[in-house]
Motif scaffolding. Structure first.
Motif, mmCIF file in Angstrom:
data_model
loop_
_atom_site.group_PDB
_atom_site.id
_atom_site.type_symbol
_atom_site.label_atom_id
_atom_site.label_comp_id
_atom_site.label_asym_id
_atom_site.label_seq_id
_atom_site.Cartn_x
_atom_site.Cartn_y
_atom_site.Cartn_z
ATOM 1 N N UNK A 170 76.625 -70.851 -7.765
ATOM 2 C CA UNK A 170 77.004 -70.728 -9.176
ATOM 3 C C UNK A 170 75.900 -71.227 -10.093
ATOM 4 N N UNK A 171 75.185 -72.286 -9.669
ATOM 5 C CA UNK A 171 74.070 -72.783 -10.471
ATOM 6 C C UNK A 171 72.980 -71.715 -10.590
ATOM 7 N N UNK A 172 72.618 -71.119 -9.465
ATOM 8 C CA UNK A 172 71.552 -70.101 -9.476
ATOM 9 C C UNK A 172 71.989 -68.896 -10.299
ATOM 10 N N UNK A 173 73.253 -68.476 -10.160
ATOM 11 C CA UNK A 173 73.753 -67.351 -10.946
ATOM 12 C C UNK A 173 73.683 -67.649 -12.427
ATOM 13 N N UNK A 174 74.063 -68.865 -12.824
ATOM 14 C CA UNK A 174 74.025 -69.235 -14.229
ATOM 15 C C UNK A 174 72.593 -69.299 -14.746
ATOM 16 N N UNK A 175 71.691 -69.860 -13.938
ATOM 17 C CA UNK A 175 70.288 -69.974 -14.356
ATOM 18 C C UNK A 175 69.657 -68.601 -14.531
ATOM 19 N N UNK A 176 69.888 -67.719 -13.550
ATOM 20 C CA UNK A 176 69.301 -66.374 -13.612
ATOM 21 C C UNK A 176 69.868 -65.604 -14.795
ATOM 22 N N UNK A 177 71.190 -65.686 -15.005
ATOM 23 C CA UNK A 177 71.801 -64.967 -16.126
ATOM 24 C C UNK A 177 71.251 -65.462 -17.460
ATOM 25 N N UNK A 178 71.098 -66.766 -17.587
ATOM 26 C CA UNK A 178 70.558 -67.308 -18.821
ATOM 27 C C UNK A 178 69.128 -66.871 -19.079
ATOM 28 N N UNK A 179 68.295 -66.883 -18.038
ATOM 29 C CA UNK A 179 66.896 -66.473 -18.210
ATOM 30 C C UNK A 179 66.782 -64.988 -18.555
ATOM 31 N N UNK A 180 67.585 -64.153 -17.912
ATOM 32 C CA UNK A 180 67.515 -62.709 -18.176
ATOM 33 C C UNK A 180 68.012 -62.397 -19.583
ATOM 34 N N UNK A 181 69.081 -63.045 -20.017
ATOM 35 C CA UNK A 181 69.574 -62.810 -21.377
ATOM 36 C C UNK A 181 68.557 -63.245 -22.419
ATOM 37 N N UNK A 182 67.923 -64.377 -22.169
ATOM 38 C CA UNK A 182 66.918 -64.847 -23.118
ATOM 39 C C UNK A 182 65.699 -63.929 -23.127
ATOM 40 N N UNK A 183 65.355 -63.376 -21.977
ATOM 41 C CA UNK A 183 64.210 -62.463 -21.893
ATOM 42 C C UNK A 183 64.486 -61.167 -22.648
ATOM 43 N N UNK A 184 65.736 -60.659 -22.550
ATOM 44 C CA UNK A 184 66.059 -59.377 -23.163
ATOM 45 C C UNK A 184 66.457 -59.491 -24.621
ATOM 46 N N UNK A 185 67.210 -60.552 -24.968
ATOM 47 C CA UNK A 185 67.780 -60.648 -26.320
ATOM 48 C C UNK A 185 67.269 -61.833 -27.120
ATOM 49 N N UNK A 186 66.594 -62.763 -26.453
ATOM 50 C CA UNK A 186 66.140 -63.963 -27.133
ATOM 51 C C UNK A 186 67.194 -65.046 -27.200
ATOM 52 N N UNK A 187 68.370 -64.795 -26.610
ATOM 53 C CA UNK A 187 69.454 -65.764 -26.602
ATOM 54 C C UNK A 187 69.883 -66.025 -25.165
ATOM 55 N N UNK A 188 70.302 -67.268 -24.911
ATOM 56 C CA UNK A 188 70.755 -67.615 -23.560
ATOM 57 C C UNK A 188 72.092 -66.966 -23.237
ATOM 58 N N UNK A 189 72.986 -66.842 -24.245
ATOM 59 C CA UNK A 189 74.299 -66.266 -24.016
ATOM 60 C C UNK A 189 74.268 -64.782 -24.329
#
Length: 378
Positions: free
Chosen positions: A137-156
């Motif tokens: 769950x930690x890795x899933x949360x970290x990866x999701x946060x990084x990808x969202x920030x990369x695409x949209x500039x936001x963690x969520x």
């Protein structure tokens, strides 16, 4: 015999028990270790939290985004990721070198930019049960946060329709050893009281000193009460040192409630635990038999008391049966006082239940002890 004479006999016999305990260096070392090094090692050594988990990454993309994902797996949750090849991954997992291995496929960054949904593969060594699901769950949360920030500039990815505010009480940082250390004190109070009283009874029978007591003007009640207060006093003193010196001073675990109130509850529970020890001591004919009885009866009761897993998650029939065990109420009392700062107005039902069940156990042990005395005299 008058009441004064009975109390004097109980006191003198208790002093004899304490001298015997002082002479038994093995049991003495066991008590000291259980409430000092045993508490510390159990709390610190058995952690249910994710700490320094070894992780490997198979990076077939070699892009800035993949490097960003690798760099997000940081201490203290994970060790610095090792870069390995696909051919090395299975062998490394088989050897137990890594708990997690993340596979980033080729063209991952390009496919993500073009709107495709590329797949990341996470391999988990599930033999490490306590950390495998937490780490995933930690890795899933970290990866999701990084990808969202990369695409949209936001963690969520999106704003939820409500704002959920979470407040963690009693253990705001979810520190596991806070719980483990205190529960080790509770468990040791139960186990050592039963072991000391049962072992003292069997030792006297094996050495022939029980027959000497029986020819003296002593009653089974006096002999039992002497063992109860002597062993209880030794365990209560050791538990006080462990709670104050080890838990509070060394480990810096905050105790929310009143330590004297907890010790009063512990002293009351020692009466029940000592009665159980005497009962098992009258059944067993030797120390090996006593050890087997202890494993078959006391260890399951301790595991089902609510100190290891919540009673609400147990089958209903098991939960109902455990209502007849005094350790259930002692664990509930201890957690309420030490964790949540409860006062006597909150835990008086547990005090009452321990007193009532302890009296029943004492009567059962007394009846069994009298029968064993009669058989010995015959």
């Amino acid at each position: 015999m008058d009441r004064h004479g009975t109390l004097a006999n109980i006191f003198r016999l208790g002093l004899k028990e304490l001298r015997s305990l002082w002479a038994d260096k093995v049991l003495l070392v066991l008590i000291v270790w259980a409430f000092t090094g045993g508490i510390y090692s159990a709390a610190k050594g058995v952690s249910q939290e994710l700490r320094n988990a070894p992780v490997a990454v198979v990076d077939e993309d070699r892009s800035p985004l993949s490097a960003r994902l690798i760099g997000a797996l940081t201490p203290p949750y994970f060790k610095t990721p090792d870069l390995i090849s696909m051919a090395q991954m299975d062998r490394a997992l088989d050897q137990g070198r890594y708990s997690f291995s993340l596979v980033i496929p080729a063209n991952f960054q390009r496919d993500l930019k073009e709107g495709r949904r590329p797949t990341l593969q996470l391999n988990i060594d599930a033999t490490v049960m306590s950390q495998s699901f937490i780490g995933a769950s930690y890795i899933q949360s970290i990866v999701a946060g990084e990808l969202n920030e990369y695409l949209t500039g936001k963690r969520d990815s999106s704003a939820p329709p409500i704002r959920l505010t979470t407040r963690v009480r009693f253990n705001p940082n979810l520190t596991g050893f806070w719980f483990g250390g205190v529960m080790e004190v509770i468990n040791n109070i139960n186990m050592l009281t039963i072991i000391l009283v049962g072992a003292a009874f069997i030792r006297e029978r094996e050495h022939g000193t029980l027959e000497h007591l029986l020819v003296m003007p002593l009653t089974p009640f006096e002999i039992m009460m002497a063992k109860v207060w002597a062993s209880g006093a030794a365990v209560l003193l050791a538990a006080s040192v462990g709670l104050i010196a080890v838990i509070q001073a060394i480990m810096q675990v905050p105790i929310a409630g009143s330590v004297p109130l907890f010790l009063c509850g512990a002293a009351l529970y020692l009466f029940s635990a000592a009665s159980i020890g005497i009962f098992l001591g009258t059944i067993a004919r030797s120390m090996p038999q006593f050890g087997l009885l202890f494993i078959l009866t006391i260890v399951p009761l301790q595991l089902l008391s609510g100190g290891v897993t919540p009673r609400e998650s147990m089958p209903e029939v098991v939960s109902d049966i455990m209502l007849g065990a005094p350790i259930t109420y002692f664990v509930r009392l201890a957690q309420a006082i030490l964790y949540r700062g409860a006062g006597l107005d909150t835990v008086w039902p547990e005090f009452l239940a321990i007193t009532g069940i302890g009296a029943i156990f004492f009567l059962i042990a007394h009846t069994r002890f009298r029968k064993s005395v009669t058989q010995t005299q015959v």
